[in-house]
Motif scaffolding. Structure first.
Motif, short mmCIF file in Angstrom:
data_model
loop_
_atom_site.label_atom_id
_atom_site.label_comp_id
_atom_site.label_asym_id
_atom_site.label_seq_id
_atom_site.Cartn_x
_atom_site.Cartn_y
_atom_site.Cartn_z
N THR A 134 -3.92 5.04 7.93
CA THR A 134 -4.69 4.70 8.93
C THR A 134 -4.78 3.19 8.81
OG1 THR A 134 -6.23 6.70 8.99
CG2 THR A 134 -6.91 4.95 10.19
N TYR A 152 -5.35 1.50 5.26
CA TYR A 152 -5.55 2.62 4.01
C TYR A 152 -4.28 3.21 3.77
CZ TYR A 152 -10.40 1.79 5.02
OH TYR A 152 -11.64 1.33 5.26
N ASP A 192 -7.31 -4.01 -2.14
CA ASP A 192 -8.25 -3.17 -2.99
C ASP A 192 -7.20 -2.20 -3.77
OD1 ASP A 192 -9.83 -1.77 -4.58
OD2 ASP A 192 -10.66 -0.58 -3.11
N ARG A 205 -8.88 -3.37 8.85
CA ARG A 205 -8.68 -2.42 7.50
C ARG A 205 -7.25 -1.55 7.66
NH1 ARG A 205 -13.03 -1.63 3.79
NH2 ARG A 205 -14.70 -3.26 4.29
N ALA A 232 -6.04 0.02 -0.57
CA ALA A 232 -6.63 -0.45 0.70
C ALA A 232 -6.47 -1.86 1.08
CB ALA A 232 -7.98 0.30 1.35
N LEU A 276 0.82 -1.26 0.15
CA LEU A 276 -0.06 -0.02 0.06
C LEU A 276 0.95 1.31 0.02
CD1 LEU A 276 -2.87 -0.91 2.70
CD2 LEU A 276 -2.85 -1.20 0.09
N SER A 329 -7.82 -5.45 3.39
CA SER A 329 -8.70 -5.84 4.70
C SER A 329 -8.40 -7.10 4.98
CB SER A 329 -10.27 -5.48 4.39
OG SER A 329 -10.67 -6.39 3.51
#
Length: 382
Positions: free
Chosen positions: A154, A251, A268, A249, A256, A149, A258
């Motif tokens: 967060t 971000y 994602d 999760r 993102a 990511l 999960s």
């Protein structure tokens, strides 16, 4: 380099014959890497009953770690006692030249954890915490997803459960933070590769709770990379329960990811989801890493120095809650804990190690197990 070279399964002494000790003993009956040589408990009748219940054969039973190890030929110790007994058990084992895999929490306070770091430094022995929920194939897959990511903004986790565990857990002042959230906080460090900077917490006990202490909490933790960890949990929530591993999760700048806490990881990001790797999980995974470290001499995950920071996250959360949600800086907490460790320690050799540190940060950054020159002899003694 400290290591154990042994072609067969490593003979162990398991200390603690209660419910969790029984779980470890059951797992060890089929372990390919270790076997039970002895069982230690102050209640000899309980120890004998537990040995029979799990179908073990002729193993040595006694009340002394060193004595049972000497009689049984055990070359390492699994400490599955209640938390307040961890330090004396770990100390007896390390001073007898026996490496230790200790159930979490390794210590009830950071100050006591630092005293155990000093003891490990003094003896050159391996002391590793069994943070067994690190050893999940799906968690490793989630870590891979989070690593893709980029910079994180967060990370969220929520844990809601209905736990009925009569005994010391239901009498704890903070049964959620101390007994369960330490798993999730430790998983956060594993998943992100980042360390805690500061923590804020609000904890309470719902009116219907069967726990004596605070069974619910919300926590925010600042991480070294600048991200924030947002956590909410409860151990007395009927309905819509999450996994014991929490639901997650994350971000970041590229997307993102999960994890449902069980088998499903979703990234994602680019249309591909990492797959869980095969391998021993839970306490079997923790044991496999411990034994592997003893064979290779490499430093395992959750060697005592590293595990101090997971304990510090919990202590910081408890302290913040007591202060009405004030921000607690982890670095300050560590230095206060070192001052407390120096005040509490009564053994001059351990005290000398603590006095030799320039700071708590220096103490937990000392050369990890694996660099000590004295090997562990075949009988377990140095």
């Amino acid at each position: 380099m400290s290591s154990i070279q042994d072609e067969g399964r490593l003979p162990l002494a398991v200390v603690g014959a209660g419910a969790m000790g029984r779980e470890w003993l059951r797992m060890l009956t089929t372990s390919p890497v270790a076997r039970v040589a002895g069982v230690v408990d102050l209640d000899l009748d309980l120890a004998a009953e537990t040995v029979r219940a799990v179908g073990l054969g002729d193993v040595v039973i006694g009340t002394s770690v060193a004595e049972v190890a000497a009689r049984s030929g055990a070359r390492a110790v699994i400490d599955v006692t209640v938390p307040q007994a961890h330090r004396p058990v770990n100390e007896e084992a390390l001073r007898a030249g026996l490496p230790v895999l200790c159930e979490k929490p390794l210590a009830p306070t950071v100050a006591e954890a630092l005293r155990q770091v000093a003891l490990a430094d003094l003896t050159g022995g391996l002391l590793m915490a069994s943070q067994s929920r690190r050893y999940l194939g799906a968690l490793a897959a989630y870590r891979t997803a989070v690593g893709r990511l980029g910079d994180l903004a967060t990370v969220h986790a929520q844990f809601f459960h209905e736990d009925h565990e009569p005994g010391f857990r239901e009498q704890m002042a903070h049964p959620l933070l101390v007994d369960m959230s330490i798993h999730h906080f430790d998983q956060l460090r594993y998943v992100t590769g980042q360390e805690p900077v500061a923590v804020r917490c609000d904890s309470w006990n719902p009116a219907w709770s069967w726990f004596a202490g605070d069974a619910s909490a919300t926590v925010q933790i600042e991480l070294t990379g600048g991200a924030r960890f947002s956590y909410a949990g409860s151990r007395c929530t009927p309905g819509l329960q999450t996994s014991f591993n929490a639901e997650w999760r994350a971000y970041g700048e590229r997307g993102a990811a999960s994890w449902d806490g069980e088998t499903t990881v979703v990234a994602d990001l680019d249309g591909t989801d990492p797959k869980a790797a095969a391998g021993p999980e839970g306490i079997a995974g923790s044991l496999a890493e411990f034994v592997g470290a003893l064979h290779s001499g490499r430093t395992p995950q959750n060697e005592v120095r590293s595990n101090v920071l997971s304990i510090a996250m919990v202590e910081g959360a408890v302290r913040s809650s007591a202060l009405g949600g004030e921000r607690v800086v982890i670095g300050d907490l560590l230095e206060e804990a070192l001052a407390q460790a120096l005040a509490d320690e009564r053994q001059e050799d351990v005290l000398a190690v603590l006095r030799g540190w320039t700071s708590a940060a220096d103490g937990i950054a000392t050369p990890a197990w694996g660099s000590a020159p004295a090997p562990i002899a075949a009988g377990g003694a140095r």
